[in-house]
Design an enzyme around this catalytic site. Structure first.
Site, PDB file in Angstrom:
ATOM      1  CG  LEU A   1      -2.025  -1.213   1.220  1.00 13.50           C
ATOM      2  CD1 LEU A   1      -2.621  -1.288   2.604  1.00 13.50           C
ATOM      3  CD2 LEU A   1      -2.838  -1.156   0.123  1.00 13.50           C
ATOM      4  N   PRO A   2       0.254   2.444  -0.520  1.00 12.11           N
ATOM      5  CG  PRO A   2      -0.975   3.549  -1.906  1.00 12.11           C
ATOM      6  CD  PRO A   2      -1.037   2.524  -1.046  1.00 12.11           C
TER       7      PRO A   2
ATOM      8  CE  LYS B   1      11.823   1.925  -1.736  1.00 12.45           C
ATOM      9  NZ  LYS B   1      10.351   1.324  -1.538  1.00 12.45           N
TER      10      LYS B   1
ATOM     11  CE  LYS C   1       4.796   6.889   0.224  1.00 13.55           C
ATOM     12  NZ  LYS C   1       5.353   5.642   0.350  1.00 13.55           N
TER      13      LYS C   1
END
Length: 302
Positions: free
Chosen positions: A65-66, A175, A244
């Site tokens: 999911l984002p 990440k 993001k």
């Protein structure tokens, strides 16, 4: 064979499901876009589910999911018997493979642990092409050796390099930092090409020399040639999602009291590009389009 519920079938999720099915796992799929879920099921051999709570027999729940907010919404309130998280039986491993915030990941892990569930953060690097080929790099955050051993075969179905990074939250931190460095390399490469192009050097010639020299990086070797110099603008990863991720890295740096002026400057350029482009979903490579307009150059030789 592992029984898996896979939630989130976007650019990365869909090809990852295909790799899991090919490896012999039984995979239930769900997406808020029901038609996308049916298409992925038809193409991959997975099983479409109209409600992810119905696959209560799944050993592993994978979330692609984002962001953290959507992960938390998908899991639902742990006090609500109708939530997704309460539909999981004790011992289920929940794997957050998106790019979530490390602090939120840690809190979610604590919430799940109280229900007898284990959260593992396992974000990926490599893009949709490597996802389809099963060649993703997967970072894994967990301190539980048993859980890691259980989830490892599932992750190896999707990635050629699976690296344990430390306790829960550590993989999401790494990440974000990796993506920050990627943006630095992309912006730096594009700025160098802007200077050279304005001077009169041919962009492809510059790129060829750089890629045989010490200035090369992933952006110069993989992204800029096929996507920027050609004006294809299709790395396959939205600029908004890029930002993001890198803002997560900036927040991590701030929380640790680390000053990162070069990183901040690169992120500022990426943000300016997103604000200026005016398209609905610009590609990460379109930072190059923004810099062309800003500097009065063209990378495609016209």
């Amino acid at each position: 064979m592992t029984v898996i519920q896979f939630v989130g079938l976007g650019t990365m999720g869909a090809p990852m499901v295909g790799r899991l099915v090919d490896a012999g796992h039984r995979v239930y799929v769900y997406d808020v876009d029901a038609e996308a879920s049916r298409q992925v099921a038809d193409q991959s051999g997975a099983v479409h589910t109209a409600d992810p709570r119905t696959s209560s027999d799944a050993d592993v729940l994978i979330l692609m999911l984002p962001n953290s907010d959507i992960v938390s919404t998908a899991l639902g309130d742990s006090a609500d018997p109708a939530s997704l998280v309460r539909s999981r039986r004790a011992g289920t491993i929940v794997v957050d493979m998106g790019s979530s915030r490390p602090d939120t990941t840690k809190r979610n892990a604590e919430t799940l642990a109280a229900l007898g569930l284990e959260l593992v953060d396992a974000p990926v690097s490599g893009g949709p092409v490597k996802a389809a080929a099963g060649e993703l790099t997967i970072m894994v955050g967990t301190s539980d050796e048993t859980m890691y051993d259980r989830v490892l075969p599932v992750l190896q179905s999707m990635g050629s390099a699976v690296q344990r990074t430390g306790p829960v939250g550590s993989a999401h931190a790494l990440k974000a930092l990796n993506n920050l460095l990627s943006v630095i390399g992309l912006v730096g490469g594009l700025e160098v090409l802007s200077v050279g192009t304005k001077f009169g050097l041919e962009p492809q010639l510059m790129l060829d020399v750089i890629n045989r020299s010490t200035g090369r990086n992933h952006a110069t070797e993989v992204k800029i040639g096929p996507q920027v110099l050609t004006h294809n603008w299709n790395v396959g990863f939205p600029l908004a999602l890029t930002l993001k991720d890198v803002h997560t890295a900036l927040a991590l740096a701030a929380s640790e009291g680390i000053d990162i002026p070069v990183s901040s400057a690169a992120v500022a350029i990426a943000q300016e590009a997103l604000d200026a482009l005016g398209t609905t979903a610009p590609d990460q490579s379109q930072i190059g389009e923004y810099l062309e307009k800003r500097n009065g150059v063209r990378f495609d030789g016209r």
